[in-house]
Motif scaffolding. Sequence first.
Motif, PDB file in Angstrom:
ATOM      1  N   VAL A  81       0.862  -1.180   0.000  1.00 26.16           N
ATOM      2  CA  VAL A  81       0.000   0.000   0.000  1.00 26.16           C
ATOM      3  C   VAL A  81       0.898   1.229   0.000  1.00 26.16           C
ATOM      4  CG1 VAL A  81      -0.189  -0.051   2.539  1.00 26.16           C
ATOM      5  CG2 VAL A  81      -1.841   1.246   1.196  1.00 26.16           C
ATOM      6  N   ILE A  82       0.561   2.205  -0.832  1.00 25.92           N
ATOM      7  CA  ILE A  82       1.309   3.455  -0.916  1.00 25.92           C
ATOM      8  C   ILE A  82       0.499   4.557  -0.247  1.00 25.92           C
ATOM      9  CG2 ILE A  82       2.234   5.231  -2.461  1.00 25.92           C
ATOM     10  CD1 ILE A  82       2.797   3.012  -4.492  1.00 25.92           C
ATOM     11  N   VAL A  83       1.139   5.294   0.648  1.00 31.66           N
ATOM     12  CA  VAL A  83       0.481   6.351   1.414  1.00 31.66           C
ATOM     13  C   VAL A  83       1.148   7.684   1.121  1.00 31.66           C
ATOM     14  CG1 VAL A  83      -0.102   7.183   3.726  1.00 31.66           C
ATOM     15  CG2 VAL A  83      -0.125   4.728   3.247  1.00 31.66           C
ATOM     16  N   HIS A  84       0.332   8.697   0.871  1.00 31.22           N
ATOM     17  CA  HIS A  84       0.825  10.064   0.709  1.00 31.22           C
ATOM     18  C   HIS A  84       0.850  10.718   2.083  1.00 31.22           C
ATOM     19  CE1 HIS A  84       0.411  14.261  -1.373  1.00 31.22           C
ATOM     20  NE2 HIS A  84       1.657  13.976  -1.042  1.00 31.22           N
ATOM     21  N   VAL A 112       9.128  -1.159   5.142  1.00 33.25           N
ATOM     22  CA  VAL A 112       8.639   0.172   4.782  1.00 33.25           C
ATOM     23  C   VAL A 112       9.661   0.833   3.869  1.00 33.25           C
ATOM     24  CG1 VAL A 112       7.925   2.444   5.623  1.00 33.25           C
ATOM     25  CG2 VAL A 112       7.407   0.401   6.981  1.00 33.25           C
ATOM     26  N   GLU A 113       9.178   1.333   2.748  1.00 33.25           N
ATOM     27  CA  GLU A 113      10.012   2.055   1.800  1.00 33.25           C
ATOM     28  C   GLU A 113       9.466   3.466   1.629  1.00 33.25           C
ATOM     29  OE1 GLU A 113      11.113  -1.712  -1.094  1.00 33.25           O
ATOM     30  OE2 GLU A 113       9.216  -0.640  -1.373  1.00 33.25           O
ATOM     31  N   ALA A 114      10.278   4.370   1.097  1.00 30.38           N
ATOM     32  CA  ALA A 114       9.845   5.757   0.957  1.00 30.38           C
ATOM     33  C   ALA A 114      10.465   6.390  -0.285  1.00 30.38           C
ATOM     34  CB  ALA A 114      10.218   6.555   2.196  1.00 30.38           C
ATOM     35  N   ALA A 115       9.811   7.462  -0.734  1.00 30.17           N
ATOM     36  CA  ALA A 115      10.309   8.190  -1.909  1.00 30.17           C
ATOM     37  C   ALA A 115       9.879   9.646  -1.801  1.00 30.17           C
ATOM     38  CB  ALA A 115       9.764   7.575  -3.198  1.00 30.17           C
ATOM     39  N   PHE A 116      10.631  10.523  -2.443  1.00 22.64           N
ATOM     40  CA  PHE A 116      10.225  11.923  -2.568  1.00 22.64           C
ATOM     41  C   PHE A 116       9.942  12.199  -4.031  1.00 22.64           C
ATOM     42  CE2 PHE A 116      10.800  16.467  -3.223  1.00 22.64           C
ATOM     43  CZ  PHE A 116       9.958  16.960  -2.233  1.00 22.64           C
ATOM     44  N   ILE A 117       8.716  12.633  -4.289  1.00 20.93           N
ATOM     45  CA  ILE A 117       8.281  12.913  -5.654  1.00 20.93           C
ATOM     46  C   ILE A 117       7.848  14.374  -5.708  1.00 20.93           C
ATOM     47  CG2 ILE A 117       6.677  12.256  -7.480  1.00 20.93           C
ATOM     48  CD1 ILE A 117       6.498   9.507  -6.118  1.00 20.93           C
ATOM     49  N   PRO A 118       8.660  15.256  -6.273  1.00 19.09           N
ATOM     50  CA  PRO A 118       8.357  16.698  -6.261  1.00 19.09           C
ATOM     51  C   PRO A 118       7.032  17.033  -6.929  1.00 19.09           C
ATOM     52  CG  PRO A 118      10.616  16.289  -6.956  1.00 19.09           C
ATOM     53  CD  PRO A 118       9.935  14.965  -6.934  1.00 19.09           C
ATOM     54  N   THR A 119       6.760  16.388  -8.056  1.00 17.81           N
ATOM     55  CA  THR A 119       5.502  16.613  -8.767  1.00 17.81           C
ATOM     56  C   THR A 119       4.950  15.274  -9.233  1.00 17.81           C
ATOM     57  OG1 THR A 119       6.661  16.912 -10.887  1.00 17.81           O
ATOM     58  CG2 THR A 119       6.201  18.900  -9.583  1.00 17.81           C
ATOM     59  N   ASP A 123       4.877   5.949  -9.720  1.00 18.31           N
ATOM     60  CA  ASP A 123       4.554   5.065 -10.834  1.00 18.31           C
ATOM     61  C   ASP A 123       5.612   3.966 -10.892  1.00 18.31           C
ATOM     62  OD1 ASP A 123       6.824   6.192 -12.032  1.00 18.31           O
ATOM     63  OD2 ASP A 123       5.645   7.652 -13.156  1.00 18.31           O
ATOM     64  N   GLU A 124       5.625   3.223 -11.984  1.00 20.50           N
ATOM     65  CA  GLU A 124       6.534   2.091 -12.071  1.00 20.50           C
ATOM     66  C   GLU A 124       7.994   2.509 -12.083  1.00 20.50           C
ATOM     67  OE1 GLU A 124       5.430  -0.255 -15.419  1.00 20.50           O
ATOM     68  OE2 GLU A 124       3.537  -0.932 -14.520  1.00 20.50           O
ATOM     69  N   SER A 125       8.271   3.756 -12.419  1.00 17.65           N
ATOM     70  CA  SER A 125       9.664   4.227 -12.464  1.00 17.65           C
ATOM     71  C   SER A 125      10.163   4.764 -11.120  1.00 17.65           C
ATOM     72  CB  SER A 125       9.806   5.323 -13.529  1.00 17.65           C
ATOM     73  OG  SER A 125       9.081   6.487 -13.150  1.00 17.65           O
ATOM     74  N   THR A 126       9.289   4.848 -10.133  1.00 18.21           N
ATOM     75  CA  THR A 126       9.671   5.414  -8.831  1.00 18.21           C
ATOM     76  C   THR A 126      10.755   4.576  -8.159  1.00 18.21           C
ATOM     77  OG1 THR A 126       7.471   6.371  -8.483  1.00 18.21           O
ATOM     78  CG2 THR A 126       8.836   6.053  -6.534  1.00 18.21           C
ATOM     79  N   ARG A 160       5.721   3.351   1.171  1.00 15.78           N
ATOM     80  CA  ARG A 160       5.110   2.104   0.715  1.00 15.78           C
ATOM     81  C   ARG A 160       5.314   1.038   1.785  1.00 15.78           C
ATOM     82  NH1 ARG A 160       6.682  -0.567  -5.045  1.00 15.78           N
ATOM     83  NH2 ARG A 160       8.727  -0.804  -4.033  1.00 15.78           N
ATOM     84  N   LEU A 161       4.224   0.549   2.332  1.00 16.05           N
ATOM     85  CA  LEU A 161       4.246  -0.548   3.302  1.00 16.05           C
ATOM     86  C   LEU A 161       4.036  -1.851   2.542  1.00 16.05           C
ATOM     87  CD1 LEU A 161       4.058  -1.811   6.187  1.00 16.05           C
ATOM     88  CD2 LEU A 161       1.602  -1.300   6.101  1.00 16.05           C
ATOM     89  N   LYS A 162       4.960  -2.791   2.751  1.00 16.05           N
ATOM     90  CA  LYS A 162       4.827  -4.117   2.150  1.00 16.05           C
ATOM     91  C   LYS A 162       4.537  -5.142   3.245  1.00 16.05           C
ATOM     92  CE  LYS A 162       7.869  -3.830  -1.915  1.00 16.05           C
ATOM     93  NZ  LYS A 162       9.105  -4.413  -2.521  1.00 16.05           N
ATOM     94  N   MET A 163       3.684  -6.124   2.919  1.00 11.62           N
ATOM     95  CA  MET A 163       3.529  -7.275   3.813  1.00 11.62           C
ATOM     96  C   MET A 163       3.756  -8.536   2.992  1.00 11.62           C
ATOM     97  SD  MET A 163      -0.522  -7.366   4.755  1.00 11.62           S
ATOM     98  CE  MET A 163      -1.829  -7.215   3.533  1.00 11.62           C
ATOM     99  N   TYR A 164       4.555  -9.448   3.568  1.00 13.56           N
ATOM    100  CA  TYR A 164       5.042 -10.617   2.851  1.00 13.56           C
ATOM    101  C   TYR A 164       4.345 -11.885   3.363  1.00 13.56           C
ATOM    102  CZ  TYR A 164       8.879  -7.359   1.866  1.00 13.56           C
ATOM    103  OH  TYR A 164       9.637  -6.262   1.486  1.00 13.56           O
ATOM    104  N   PRO A 165       3.689 -12.676   2.512  1.00 10.66           N
ATOM    105  CA  PRO A 165       3.328 -12.341   1.129  1.00 10.66           C
ATOM    106  C   PRO A 165       1.953 -11.659   1.034  1.00 10.66           C
ATOM    107  CG  PRO A 165       2.774 -14.617   1.575  1.00 10.66           C
ATOM    108  CD  PRO A 165       3.368 -14.074   2.848  1.00 10.66           C
TER     109      PRO A 165
END
Length: 339
Positions: A81-84, A112-119, A123-126, A160-165
Amino acid sequence: MAVSVVDIATFEAQIRSSYSDVIGAKLGGAVHSCSDEFFAEASNLLSPRAPIRDKTRYTHQGAWYDGWETRRHNPAEADWVIVHLGVASARVVGCEIDTAFFDGNHAPSISVEAAFIPTGAPDESTEWMTVIARTECGPTQRQFFVRVDGLTKECYNYVRLKMYPDGGIARFRLYGTPVPVFPAMLDTELDLASVGNGGVAIACSDQRFGTVDNLLLPGRGIDMSDGWETTRSRISGHEDWVVVRLGARGAIRSVIVDTAFFRGNFPDRIRVEAIDAASDEAALAKEAIWTVVAPTYKAEPDKEHPLKVENSLPATHVKLVMIPDGGVKRLRVFATRLL
């Protein structure tokens, strides 16, 4: 990257008291997308209320759960799940994963993973950075994970929170330090107590019925549940208090104390003090000298109280005092930033 699993007392003392839940629905955090939510919606993860269970309740999909639950037999490595975030960006230090009532259908492990997206949006390239490494989870319990390296150096606005599997998680809290985007002009007045501007409640006398972090949230809330309320005192001369570290050092111009929804349990009187301290430890020291910026004021129920500021001194921390006890919904401290 190492992760420490700690007990609730350690987490409360080291993380919750010094950092903010930067994804909670109270702060404006929201689910952007998820891999699956067949049995229960991912948005439940961010609910500010404790999870509940009703064994008599069923939906078209099956037993009702207060959390996020995916289908069985996930062919991929993990569900996600991806959270803003509810703030402009934040540095991350730890998280809480609550699997309450998920027993036999809980997530075996998470990351738990994270990213900064200015605009735009993910997506798949993140490119996602790991902030909490894959760690085992247990059934129907609150679990606390802390980064051994401390706060991330980078700031993020999506996680992005991942749970396996696959499986179920009731609640997800992610703690860190909001990194606000301040205007260039220093003379712009801002609410430096706001969690969105980096304000953090670092200490209090009591929070029996409502927690102090609620004081710094946006808006006026929904009811008494998202305010700060203390135990009824029985001792003459008693005072309840909370200390807030401002998001930046500033010169205080005005203060608002809001008692919205507190109608029979508002404080009798309120007062606001401030200090210019080099650290939290210096502000909380017994010998610390606090200056009254808004003198003792007779409070009223369900009302915003604009308090007159008599000492517009440089400040890093403020102290809201309730006399003798009661409940307050929000604290606003408008100030101009100082270098």
